[in-house]
Scaffold this motif. Structure first.
Motif, short mmCIF file in Angstrom:
data_model
loop_
_atom_site.label_atom_id
_atom_site.label_comp_id
_atom_site.label_asym_id
_atom_site.label_seq_id
_atom_site.Cartn_x
_atom_site.Cartn_y
_atom_site.Cartn_z
N CYS A 1 10.11 -2.87 -18.04
CA CYS A 1 9.34 -1.63 -18.08
C CYS A 1 7.91 -1.92 -17.62
O CYS A 1 7.57 -3.06 -17.36
CB CYS A 1 9.34 -1.03 -19.49
SG CYS A 1 8.50 -2.04 -20.73
N GLN A 2 7.13 -0.87 -17.53
CA GLN A 2 5.72 -1.02 -17.18
C GLN A 2 4.86 -0.45 -18.28
O GLN A 2 5.15 0.63 -18.82
CB GLN A 2 5.41 -0.32 -15.86
CG GLN A 2 6.00 -1.03 -14.67
CD GLN A 2 5.45 -0.51 -13.37
OE1 GLN A 2 5.13 0.65 -13.22
NE2 GLN A 2 5.35 -1.40 -12.39
N LEU A 3 3.81 -1.18 -18.60
CA LEU A 3 2.84 -0.75 -19.60
C LEU A 3 1.58 -0.36 -18.84
O LEU A 3 1.04 -1.16 -18.07
CB LEU A 3 2.56 -1.90 -20.57
CG LEU A 3 1.59 -1.63 -21.70
CD1 LEU A 3 2.17 -0.59 -22.66
CD2 LEU A 3 1.31 -2.93 -22.46
N PRO B 1 -2.76 0.35 -24.09
CA PRO B 1 -2.20 1.53 -23.43
C PRO B 1 -2.55 2.77 -24.24
O PRO B 1 -2.81 2.69 -25.44
CB PRO B 1 -0.69 1.26 -23.50
CG PRO B 1 -0.53 0.52 -24.79
CD PRO B 1 -1.77 -0.35 -24.90
N VAL C 1 2.82 3.96 -25.74
CA VAL C 1 3.72 2.81 -25.74
C VAL C 1 5.08 3.26 -25.17
O VAL C 1 5.71 4.15 -25.74
CB VAL C 1 3.92 2.24 -27.16
CG1 VAL C 1 4.86 1.04 -27.13
CG2 VAL C 1 2.58 1.87 -27.78
N LEU D 1 9.55 -0.72 -24.33
CA LEU D 1 8.74 -1.81 -24.86
C LEU D 1 8.83 -1.84 -26.39
O LEU D 1 8.97 -2.90 -26.99
CB LEU D 1 7.29 -1.66 -24.41
CG LEU D 1 6.36 -2.82 -24.75
CD1 LEU D 1 6.83 -4.10 -24.07
CD2 LEU D 1 4.95 -2.49 -24.33
N PRO E 1 0.92 -2.88 -29.06
CA PRO E 1 0.72 -3.66 -27.85
C PRO E 1 -0.74 -3.68 -27.40
O PRO E 1 -1.39 -2.63 -27.34
CB PRO E 1 1.61 -2.97 -26.82
CG PRO E 1 1.83 -1.60 -27.34
CD PRO E 1 1.71 -1.68 -28.83
#
Length: 187
Positions: free
Chosen positions: A76-78, A95, A98, A102, A127
């Motif tokens: 995935c992309q954060l 971020p 979330v 993730l 995160p």
């Protein structure tokens, strides 16, 4: 004869070059505004699950957790879009939201560690990438990034942390790729 020292372990993901470049810029901006001790660029990482002290005899069990969880997860992309200084002096990049993948990855790691009888964290997953330690600022003094960055969480790393007088040193013990997400069927 003394027992082998325990390993201090955590699961993490490392930024790619583009994200690391963005993080380098944010570390400078945050340091200019909030002082503190900068985390060395090669140490910047996203902790996914802190394991803690593990007997060397259980290292293969931790490897098995990493392999099993990585095989069942998805990359995935954060989107890192905020900077903050927490009351404990940690200056970090965060971020605004979330991603579900993730959050599921972090839960799966902690669940698998618990199932294996290994140390794991009970606190909620937040995160962040630690940029500064011992920073001093209130929210009004924290700069805003000019633009966000994408952190590609496309792997899972098992990392050992060795504490030294000059700070922790991280060494990656093993890395597992995370499968790309399954394509969504057309509507």
């Amino acid at each position: 004869m003394s027992a082998a020292p325990a390993y201090r372990l955590f699961f993490a993901a490392w930024p790619d070059d583009a994200c690391r470049h963005w993080l380098d810029q944010q570390v400078e901006r945050l340091h200019d505004a909030c002082r503190g001790r900068q985390v060395p660029p090669r140490q910047l990482h996203l902790t996914l699950a802190f394991v803690g002290e593990v007997d060397p005899a259980r290292l293969s069990d931790v490897y098995a957790v990493g392999e099993r969880v990585a095989a069942g997860a998805e990359a995935c992309q954060l989107r890192l879009s905020r900077l903050a200084v927490w009351p404990n002096g940690i200056g970090c990049a965060l971020p605004a939201r979330v991603p579900g993948r993730l959050a599921r990855l972090a839960r799966a790691l902690n669940g698998a560690l618990a199932d294996a009888g290994l140390p794991h964290e009970a606190r909620a997953f937040k995160p962040h990438l630690t940029l500064l330690r011992k920073a001093q600022a209130d929210e009004a003094g924290v700069p805003h990034p000019d633009a966000p960055a994408l952190f590609a969480v496309d792997h899972l790393s098992l990392v050992v942390s060795r504490l030294t007088r000059s700070g922790p040193i991280y060494q990656e013990l093993r890395r597992w790729p995370l499968p790309a997400p399954a394509p969504t069927p057309p509507a």
